[in-house]
Write an enzyme that holds these catalytic residues in place. Structure first.
Site, PDB file in Angstrom:
ATOM      1  N   CYS A 113       0.723  -1.099  -0.045  1.00 21.82           N
ATOM      2  CA  CYS A 113      -0.046   0.025   0.008  1.00 21.82           C
ATOM      3  C   CYS A 113       0.929   1.823   0.179  1.00 21.82           C
ATOM      4  CB  CYS A 113      -0.997   0.575   1.526  1.00 21.82           C
ATOM      5  SG  CYS A 113      -2.166  -0.894   1.298  1.00 21.82           S
ATOM      6  N   HIS A 258      -3.587   7.118   1.536  1.00 21.15           N
ATOM      7  CA  HIS A 258      -3.831   6.077   1.105  1.00 21.15           C
ATOM      8  C   HIS A 258      -5.330   5.449   2.124  1.00 21.15           C
ATOM      9  CE1 HIS A 258      -3.978   1.905   0.768  1.00 21.15           C
ATOM     10  NE2 HIS A 258      -3.828   1.151   1.927  1.00 21.15           N
ATOM     11  N   ASN A 288     -10.024  -0.528  -0.266  1.00 19.32           N
ATOM     12  CA  ASN A 288      -8.353  -0.271  -0.325  1.00 19.32           C
ATOM     13  C   ASN A 288      -7.957  -1.133  -1.639  1.00 19.32           C
ATOM     14  OD1 ASN A 288      -5.724  -0.642   0.061  1.00 19.32           O
ATOM     15  ND2 ASN A 288      -5.987  -1.862   2.167  1.00 19.32           N
TER      16      ASN A 288
HETATM   17  N1  ACO Z   1     -18.180  -8.351   8.895  1.00 21.81           N
HETATM   18  C1  ACO Z   1     -18.891  -8.939   9.934  1.00 21.81           C
HETATM   19  N2  ACO Z   1     -18.416  -9.054  11.606  1.00 21.81           N
HETATM   20  C2  ACO Z   1     -16.715  -9.073  11.111  1.00 21.81           C
HETATM   21  C3  ACO Z   1     -15.985  -9.037   9.530  1.00 21.81           C
HETATM   22  C4  ACO Z   1     -17.227  -8.623   8.378  1.00 21.81           C
HETATM   23  N3  ACO Z   1     -16.076  -8.763   8.013  1.00 21.81           N
HETATM   24  N4  ACO Z   1     -15.292  -9.366   9.873  1.00 21.81           N
HETATM   25  C5  ACO Z   1     -14.576  -9.291  10.996  1.00 21.81           C
HETATM   26  N5  ACO Z   1     -15.931  -9.484  12.011  1.00 21.81           N
HETATM   27  C6  ACO Z   1     -16.365  -9.673  13.371  1.00 21.81           C
HETATM   28  C7  ACO Z   1     -14.921  -9.782  14.025  1.00 21.81           C
HETATM   29  O1  ACO Z   1     -14.769 -11.317  13.330  1.00 21.81           O
HETATM   30  C8  ACO Z   1     -14.866  -9.503  15.229  1.00 21.81           C
HETATM   31  O2  ACO Z   1     -16.032 -10.904  16.064  1.00 21.81           O
HETATM   32  P1  ACO Z   1     -15.949 -11.105  17.284  1.00 21.81           P
HETATM   33  O3  ACO Z   1     -15.404  -9.762  18.118  1.00 21.81           O
HETATM   34  O4  ACO Z   1     -17.151 -12.251  17.685  1.00 21.81           O
HETATM   35  O5  ACO Z   1     -14.381 -12.135  17.376  1.00 21.81           O
HETATM   36  C9  ACO Z   1     -15.149  -8.596  15.384  1.00 21.81           C
HETATM   37  O6  ACO Z   1     -15.811  -8.159  13.997  1.00 21.81           O
HETATM   38  C10 ACO Z   1     -14.300  -7.326  15.500  1.00 21.81           C
HETATM   39  O7  ACO Z   1     -13.289  -7.631  14.695  1.00 21.81           O
HETATM   40  P2  ACO Z   1     -12.441  -6.991  14.663  1.00 21.81           P
HETATM   41  O8  ACO Z   1     -10.521  -7.130  13.867  1.00 21.81           O
HETATM   42  O9  ACO Z   1     -11.477  -6.740  15.840  1.00 21.81           O
HETATM   43  O10 ACO Z   1     -12.730  -5.231  13.437  1.00 21.81           O
HETATM   44  P3  ACO Z   1     -11.796  -4.431  14.109  1.00 21.81           P
HETATM   45  O11 ACO Z   1     -13.354  -3.196  14.159  1.00 21.81           O
HETATM   46  O12 ACO Z   1      -9.924  -4.181  14.000  1.00 21.81           O
HETATM   47  O13 ACO Z   1     -12.014  -3.561  11.834  1.00 21.81           O
HETATM   48  C11 ACO Z   1     -10.626  -4.006  10.288  1.00 21.81           C
HETATM   49  C12 ACO Z   1     -11.050  -4.784  11.175  1.00 21.81           C
HETATM   50  C13 ACO Z   1     -11.898  -3.280   9.254  1.00 21.81           C
HETATM   51  C14 ACO Z   1      -9.531  -5.016   9.165  1.00 21.81           C
HETATM   52  C15 ACO Z   1      -9.248  -3.096  11.080  1.00 21.81           C
HETATM   53  O14 ACO Z   1      -8.759  -3.518  11.442  1.00 21.81           O
HETATM   54  C16 ACO Z   1      -8.638  -2.581  10.267  1.00 21.81           C
HETATM   55  O15 ACO Z   1      -8.849  -1.600   9.274  1.00 21.81           O
HETATM   56  N6  ACO Z   1      -7.091  -2.545  10.106  1.00 21.81           N
HETATM   57  C17 ACO Z   1      -6.075  -1.667   9.261  1.00 21.81           C
HETATM   58  C18 ACO Z   1      -5.881  -2.082   7.814  1.00 21.81           C
HETATM   59  C19 ACO Z   1      -4.779  -1.885   7.576  1.00 21.81           C
HETATM   60  O16 ACO Z   1      -4.549  -0.713   7.392  1.00 21.81           O
HETATM   61  N7  ACO Z   1      -4.095  -2.488   6.321  1.00 21.81           N
HETATM   62  C20 ACO Z   1      -2.747  -1.444   5.861  1.00 21.81           C
HETATM   63  C21 ACO Z   1      -2.660  -1.959   4.564  1.00 21.81           C
HETATM   64  S1  ACO Z   1      -2.937  -3.467   3.629  1.00 21.81           S
HETATM   65  C22 ACO Z   1      -2.006  -3.806   2.646  1.00 21.81           C
HETATM   66  O17 ACO Z   1      -1.152  -3.045   2.723  1.00 21.81           O
HETATM   67  C23 ACO Z   1      -1.971  -4.595   1.445  1.00 21.81           C
END
Ligand code: ACO
Length: 333
Positions: A113, A258, A288
């Protein structure tokens, strides 16, 4: 003094739109969860047979037209991508062939990214040193080919697209009002390599049945850990280029980050003291798109006349590696 100006900008996104509601029928998720946790409403998906070099070529042609530059005048083609057509040859070579850019060297750059900022930094170095005068930099991804469509934690996040800029040598000092790249900073921390990775298909875990059985051909992400480091490092990278240029966040016309997650972007904006009007956000429409996200957002900022000649923009990225970086540019085209 020689500096690097963005002489042209071009983008391409595939026609197919995949909405959150469609995803509800594919995995156990909801439009409400995706929108509130990420800000994403829909994303574009490459057509069958459409690969990263095809997206790159479409964006490249638009950028060359915008710059009024002939492909035969390119010295270098740089494709920032984590989803090349194949491991080798470089996707940049396929673009070189497609454009008939007969004089150009070509290579890919792998910084996920952060690829567009890494590419801009490398291209700026080539131009400032006098090695090259005209460079085509492309950020392009077909993330839809490497996400696991059975994994709701990642498949809702990513989309496909490409953006390209034509970079040219110019005489002038961007710090003093001339268009061009003012400052770049790029960073890495490989100790967190497994925060976001695609474990299979390379020399560590070569292609084979075991890889497929364990679904190692797909992207994996530790979202929560990534989130925290992303906010911290993007803020630090922003402050470092601003300090180096002697500028304050309020002097920025726009911040073009990004587009990973709206909550990351809001947190970065708050820490920097940057307003909603300054932040360019289009992840609702594209998700993304990794290395393509900054040029796609830049396109929107220009089209919406939020970035005009003479304005200063801060570009900010974070991604797998870990890698992150920032660029300050004075817009010129
Ligand atoms: N739909 C419904 N529920 C979901 C989904 C979904 N699509 N995905 C996860 N959940 C659930 C999980 O299972 C979890 O359930 P649980 O509490 O029963 O275990 C709950 O939602 C919370 O999950 P978290 O992972 O804690 O959710 P979070 O609020 O952290 O959001 C996310 C996840 C969106 C991935 C976030 O952490 C994020 O954006 N992280 C950064 C991503 C990023 O910056 N990437 C960098 C670039 S990518 C690259 O370089 C290719």
């Amino acid at each position: 003094m020689t500096s690097t100006v963005i002489a042209g900008l071009g983008t391409y996104t595939p026609a197919r739109v995949l909405t959150n509601h469609e995803l509800e029928r594919m995995v156990d998720t909801s439009d409400e969860w995706i929108t509130s946790r990420t800000g994403i409403r829909e994303r574009r998906i490459a057509a069958e047979g459409e690969a990263t070099s095809d997206l790159s070529l479409a964006a490249a042609r638009a950028a060359l037209l915008d710059a009024g530059v002939d492909a035969a005048d390119l010295d270098l083609i740089l494709v920032a991508t984590a989803t090349p057509d194949m491991l080798f040859p470089a996707t940049a070579c396929l673009v070189q062939h497609g454009l008939s850019a007969t004089r150009a060297a070509a290579f890919d750059l792998s910084a996920a990214c952060s690829g567009f900022i890494y590419g801009l930094s490398v291209a700026d170095g080539f131009i400032r040193s006098g090695t090259y005068r005209t460079i085509l930099l492309i950020g392009a991804e077909t993330m839809s080919r490497v996400v696991d469509w059975e994994d709701r934690t990642t498949c809702v996040l990513f989309g496909d697209g490409a953006g390209a800029v034509v970079l040219k040598a110019a005489e002038g000092e961007p710090r003093e009002g001339a268009p061009g790249v003012i400052e770049n900073r790029i960073y890495s921390d490989g100790s967190a390599w497994d925060f976001i990775c695609l474990p299979g298909g390379g020399s560590r875990r070569p292609p084979g049945q075991e890889l497929v059985d364990r679904r190692l051909q797909f992207l994996r992400m530790r979202g929560n850990e990534t989130f925290k480091v992303a906010v911290r490092n993007m803020e630090r990278a922003a402050r470092e280029v601003l300090d180096a240029a002697g500028l304050k966040p309020e002097s920025l016309k726009v911040v073009v980050p990004h587009q990973a997650n709206i909550r990351i972007l809001n947190a970065v904006a708050e820490r920097l003291g940057v307003s909603d009007e300054q932040m360019v956000i289009n992840l609702d429409a594209y998700g993304n798109t990794s290395a393509a996200s900054i040029p796609l957002a830049l396109r929107d900022a220009v089209d919406q006349e939020r970035l005009l000649p003479g304005d200063v923009a801060l570009l900010l990225a974070f991604g797998s590696g870990l890698t992150w970086g920032s660029s300050l540019i004075r817009w010129g085209c």
